[in-house]
Design a protein around this motif. Structure first.
Motif, PDB file in Angstrom:
ATOM      1  N   GLU A   1     -61.605   8.611 -23.416  1.00 38.48           N
ATOM      2  CA  GLU A   1     -60.304   8.099 -23.873  1.00 38.48           C
ATOM      3  C   GLU A   1     -59.292   7.997 -22.735  1.00 38.48           C
ATOM      4  N   LEU A   2     -59.720   7.294 -21.691  1.00 36.49           N
ATOM      5  CA  LEU A   2     -58.841   7.071 -20.544  1.00 36.49           C
ATOM      6  C   LEU A   2     -58.227   5.681 -20.644  1.00 36.49           C
ATOM      7  N   GLU A   3     -57.044   5.534 -20.074  1.00 35.30           N
ATOM      8  CA  GLU A   3     -56.389   4.222 -20.049  1.00 35.30           C
ATOM      9  C   GLU A   3     -56.705   3.557 -18.707  1.00 35.30           C
ATOM     10  N   LEU A   4     -56.743   2.228 -18.712  1.00 32.66           N
ATOM     11  CA  LEU A   4     -57.203   1.518 -17.515  1.00 32.66           C
ATOM     12  C   LEU A   4     -56.128   0.621 -16.925  1.00 32.66           C
ATOM     13  N   VAL A   5     -55.960   0.722 -15.617  1.00 27.79           N
ATOM     14  CA  VAL A   5     -55.247  -0.337 -14.913  1.00 27.79           C
ATOM     15  C   VAL A   5     -56.237  -1.485 -14.716  1.00 27.79           C
ATOM     16  N   VAL A   6     -55.756  -2.695 -14.951  1.00 30.31           N
ATOM     17  CA  VAL A   6     -56.581  -3.897 -14.727  1.00 30.31           C
ATOM     18  C   VAL A   6     -55.890  -4.691 -13.632  1.00 30.31           C
TER      19      VAL A   6
ATOM     20  N   ARG B   1     -55.995   1.244 -24.006  1.00 27.88           N
ATOM     21  CA  ARG B   1     -54.624   0.899 -23.605  1.00 27.88           C
ATOM     22  C   ARG B   1     -54.742   0.445 -22.144  1.00 27.88           C
ATOM     23  N   LEU B   2     -54.214  -0.747 -21.846  1.00 31.42           N
ATOM     24  CA  LEU B   2     -54.387  -1.347 -20.518  1.00 31.42           C
ATOM     25  C   LEU B   2     -53.050  -1.457 -19.798  1.00 31.42           C
ATOM     26  N   TRP B   3     -53.111  -1.345 -18.498  1.00 31.96           N
ATOM     27  CA  TRP B   3     -51.938  -1.520 -17.627  1.00 31.96           C
ATOM     28  C   TRP B   3     -52.271  -2.678 -16.682  1.00 31.96           C
ATOM     29  N   LEU B   4     -51.715  -3.831 -16.976  1.00 31.69           N
ATOM     30  CA  LEU B   4     -52.024  -5.022 -16.185  1.00 31.69           C
ATOM     31  C   LEU B   4     -51.133  -5.024 -14.944  1.00 31.69           C
ATOM     32  N   LYS B   5     -51.795  -5.069 -13.798  1.00 31.99           N
ATOM     33  CA  LYS B   5     -51.049  -4.890 -12.548  1.00 31.99           C
ATOM     34  C   LYS B   5     -50.786  -6.221 -11.857  1.00 31.99           C
ATOM     35  N   ILE B   6     -49.539  -6.419 -11.489  1.00 36.10           N
ATOM     36  CA  ILE B   6     -49.136  -7.652 -10.810  1.00 36.10           C
ATOM     37  C   ILE B   6     -48.803  -7.298  -9.364  1.00 36.10           C
ATOM     38  N   ASP B   7     -49.344  -8.086  -8.462  1.00 35.92           N
ATOM     39  CA  ASP B   7     -49.056  -7.871  -7.038  1.00 35.92           C
ATOM     40  C   ASP B   7     -47.793  -8.645  -6.685  1.00 35.92           C
TER      41      ASP B   7
ATOM     42  N   LEU C   1     -55.418  -1.802 -27.323  1.00 36.80           N
ATOM     43  CA  LEU C   1     -54.461  -1.065 -28.149  1.00 36.80           C
ATOM     44  C   LEU C   1     -53.046  -1.488 -27.772  1.00 36.80           C
ATOM     45  N   GLU C   2     -52.875  -1.791 -26.480  1.00 32.03           N
ATOM     46  CA  GLU C   2     -51.562  -2.190 -25.961  1.00 32.03           C
ATOM     47  C   GLU C   2     -51.791  -2.697 -24.543  1.00 32.03           C
ATOM     48  N   VAL C   3     -50.960  -3.641 -24.091  1.00 32.06           N
ATOM     49  CA  VAL C   3     -51.008  -4.037 -22.673  1.00 32.06           C
ATOM     50  C   VAL C   3     -49.639  -3.757 -22.083  1.00 32.06           C
ATOM     51  N   ARG C   4     -49.612  -2.875 -21.091  1.00 32.21           N
ATOM     52  CA  ARG C   4     -48.378  -2.604 -20.352  1.00 32.21           C
ATOM     53  C   ARG C   4     -48.443  -3.342 -19.017  1.00 32.21           C
ATOM     54  N   LEU C   5     -47.286  -3.585 -18.443  1.00 30.11           N
ATOM     55  CA  LEU C   5     -47.224  -4.408 -17.231  1.00 30.11           C
ATOM     56  C   LEU C   5     -46.687  -3.563 -16.084  1.00 30.11           C
ATOM     57  N   MET C   6     -47.349  -3.640 -14.955  1.00 28.36           N
ATOM     58  CA  MET C   6     -46.921  -2.780 -13.836  1.00 28.36           C
ATOM     59  C   MET C   6     -46.995  -3.511 -12.503  1.00 28.36           C
ATOM     60  N   THR C   7     -46.247  -2.967 -11.551  1.00 27.40           N
ATOM     61  CA  THR C   7     -46.388  -3.394 -10.162  1.00 27.40           C
ATOM     62  C   THR C   7     -46.125  -2.177  -9.292  1.00 27.40           C
ATOM     63  N   HIS C   8     -46.378  -2.311  -8.002  1.00 26.59           N
ATOM     64  CA  HIS C   8     -46.204  -1.162  -7.105  1.00 26.59           C
ATOM     65  C   HIS C   8     -45.341  -1.591  -5.918  1.00 26.59           C
ATOM     66  N   LEU C   9     -44.399  -0.722  -5.558  1.00 24.16           N
ATOM     67  CA  LEU C   9     -43.443  -1.055  -4.494  1.00 24.16           C
ATOM     68  C   LEU C   9     -43.978  -0.621  -3.127  1.00 24.16           C
ATOM     69  N   ALA C  10     -43.833  -1.507  -2.155  1.00 23.57           N
ATOM     70  CA  ALA C  10     -44.382  -1.218  -0.829  1.00 23.57           C
ATOM     71  C   ALA C  10     -43.393  -0.474   0.068  1.00 23.57           C
ATOM     72  N   ARG C  11     -42.087  -0.718  -0.151  1.00 24.11           N
ATOM     73  CA  ARG C  11     -41.123  -0.172   0.808  1.00 24.11           C
ATOM     74  C   ARG C  11     -39.876   0.378   0.111  1.00 24.11           C
ATOM     75  N   ALA C  12     -40.076   1.018  -1.025  1.00 26.12           N
ATOM     76  CA  ALA C  12     -38.913   1.557  -1.743  1.00 26.12           C
ATOM     77  C   ALA C  12     -38.235   2.658  -0.932  1.00 26.12           C
ATOM     78  N   ASP C  13     -38.958   3.218   0.040  1.00 23.10           N
ATOM     79  CA  ASP C  13     -38.377   4.290   0.858  1.00 23.10           C
ATOM     80  C   ASP C  13     -37.491   3.757   1.973  1.00 23.10           C
ATOM     81  N   ASP C  14     -37.705   2.512   2.408  1.00 25.11           N
ATOM     82  CA  ASP C  14     -36.948   2.095   3.596  1.00 25.11           C
ATOM     83  C   ASP C  14     -36.419   0.665   3.559  1.00 25.11           C
ATOM     84  N   SER C  15     -36.707  -0.096   2.499  1.00 27.02           N
ATOM     85  CA  SER C  15     -36.226  -1.473   2.509  1.00 27.02           C
ATOM     86  C   SER C  15     -35.742  -1.919   1.129  1.00 27.02           C
ATOM     87  N   PRO C  16     -34.455  -1.679   0.816  1.00 28.39           N
ATOM     88  CA  PRO C  16     -33.924  -2.158  -0.457  1.00 28.39           C
ATOM     89  C   PRO C  16     -34.122  -3.665  -0.603  1.00 28.39           C
ATOM     90  N   ALA C  17     -34.075  -4.401   0.510  1.00 31.57           N
ATOM     91  CA  ALA C  17     -34.219  -5.863   0.424  1.00 31.57           C
ATOM     92  C   ALA C  17     -35.610  -6.218  -0.094  1.00 31.57           C
TER      93      ALA C  17
END
Ligand code: PLP
Length: 357
Positions: free
Chosen positions: A95-100, A119-125, A153-169
């Motif tokens: 019963e694990l959830e998957l990033v796709v 339950r799926l987490w659809l990842k957008i680059d 069961l559900e599709v959630r939407l996600m992305t990942h930040l590359a420079r949240a530590d040093d580049s607000p832009a």
């Protein structure tokens, strides 16, 4: 029980950090990232110490199974998803959830004759260029998931930040791409890692995914964990196993990289690269001997380090030594080694016992 090197984990600090993240993420649910042995803090122990987390995230199937086998009932997300039909079945069984994040994974779900529902987490680059569908590919991937013979069961939407530590832009740019990509689609979203939670740009999302901050370290070069009101969860501690006099002019350790400029007192402590202390730590790196800063002298060996305590009062075998943690930020030690806190925490080796407090 040996009183030599051990990683003391302050479960109160873990809970405090979770609360601090919650307060900062105003209303978002917390997907606590416990991959890589909970950044060295103990996968199962950390999950058990954080019952208030809304869900846990791991990278690999084996980590998710381990949580289940130890009775963790929270939702568990596989951040890399699965790569074979066999893994898909195992993920369903536990019963694990998957990033796709890739068309191969959509195909595995389509070809799943047993019709497991996830339950799926659809990842957008949106600019990390590591995992995820590009914005242009995302609508088709979502459509295929919504049309699976056994709907998710559900599709959630996600992305990942590359420079949240040093580049607000760059963060703003990624956010803009994410919002543009998901426009018109319903579904809970997840964007922020630790730097996204504490950074100056309001990142939003129904779920945040902090790792490092949970463990009480700062992802920023110019803001300490204390600035973020986080407390270090791990204190890597050991003790002195020998004290010796080194005459002026002699060197200490392999390679003779430190030479005594005066008659010196050197304490030898039981910690080395075999425990996860970086070999690259230079002369002068601080450690705490009985709570006071003392400089490292000579190379880190596999099992030992040498520390200059010249002119100190009596230092004895058994005197406590802290490598990082309470009183000495792991970020500072990491900087000395030319690396990041993540690597030091994850790199604590298997022979180091964890002591949960
Ligand atoms: C997809 C994803 N989300 C969240 C995190 C947590 O990041 P951090 O430890 O910087 O909070 C990671 C860690 O690498 C990750 O890969």
């Amino acid at each position: 029980m040996s009183r030599l090197i051990r990683a003391v984990i302050d479960t109160g600090a873990l809970r405090h950090n979770l609360q601090t993240i919650r307060a900062r993420a105003a209303g978002a649910r917390v997907l606590a990232v416990v991959k890589a042995n909970a950044y060295g803090h103990g996968l199962v122990q950390t999950a058990r110490a954080l019952p208030e987390a809304d869900a846990f995230a791991v990278a690999r199937l084996e980590e998710g199974i381990r949580l289940r086998e130890h009775g963790v009932r929270h939702p568990v997300v596989l951040l890399e998803g699965v790569f074979t039909a066999e893994q898909l079945r195992e993920a369903a069984r536990y019963e694990l959830e998957l990033v796709v994040h890739d068309a191969l994974q959509v195909h595995l779900l389509e070809a799943d004759a047993a019709g497991h529902r996830f339950r799926l987490w659809l990842k957008i680059d949106t600019g990390m260029n590591r995992l995820g569908f590009r914005a242009g590919e995302f609508p088709e991937a979502l459509r295929r998931l919504e049309r699976l013979p056994s709907p998710p069961l559900e599709v959630r939407l996600m992305t990942h930040l590359a420079r949240a530590d040093d580049s607000p832009a760059q963060t703003r740019e990624q956010l803009a791409r994410f919002r543009q990509a998901i426009r018109g689609h319903l579904g809970a979203t997840s964007i922020a890692n630790s730097a996204g939670v504490f950074g100056e740009t309001a990142v939003g999302g129904e779920w945040v995914r902090p790792g490092l901050a949970l463990y009480g370290a700062s992802p920023f070069a110019d803001r300490s964990a204390a600035d973020l009101k986080l407390r270090p969860a791990m204190t890597l501690t050991t003790s002195v196993i020998a004290v010796r006099s080194v005459p002026r002019g002699e060197t200490v350790g392999y390679g003779g990289t430190w030479r005594a400029e005066r008659d010196s007192r050197i304490a030898i402590a039981a910690a080395g690269y075999g425990d996860g202390l970086p070999w690259a730590l230079p002369n002068g790196t601080p450690v705490l001997v009985d709570g006071r800063r003392a400089p490292l002298c000579g190379r880190v060996s596999m099992d030992m380090i040498a520390v200059d305590v010249t002119g100190w009062g009596p230092i004895e075998v058994g005197t406590p030594v802290v490598l990082w943690g309470e009183g000495l930020a792991v970020e500072e030690v990491a900087r000395r080694a030319g690396t990041i806190a993540y690597e030091l925490l994850c790199g604590v080796s298997q022979r180091v016992p964890l002591e949960m407090r």
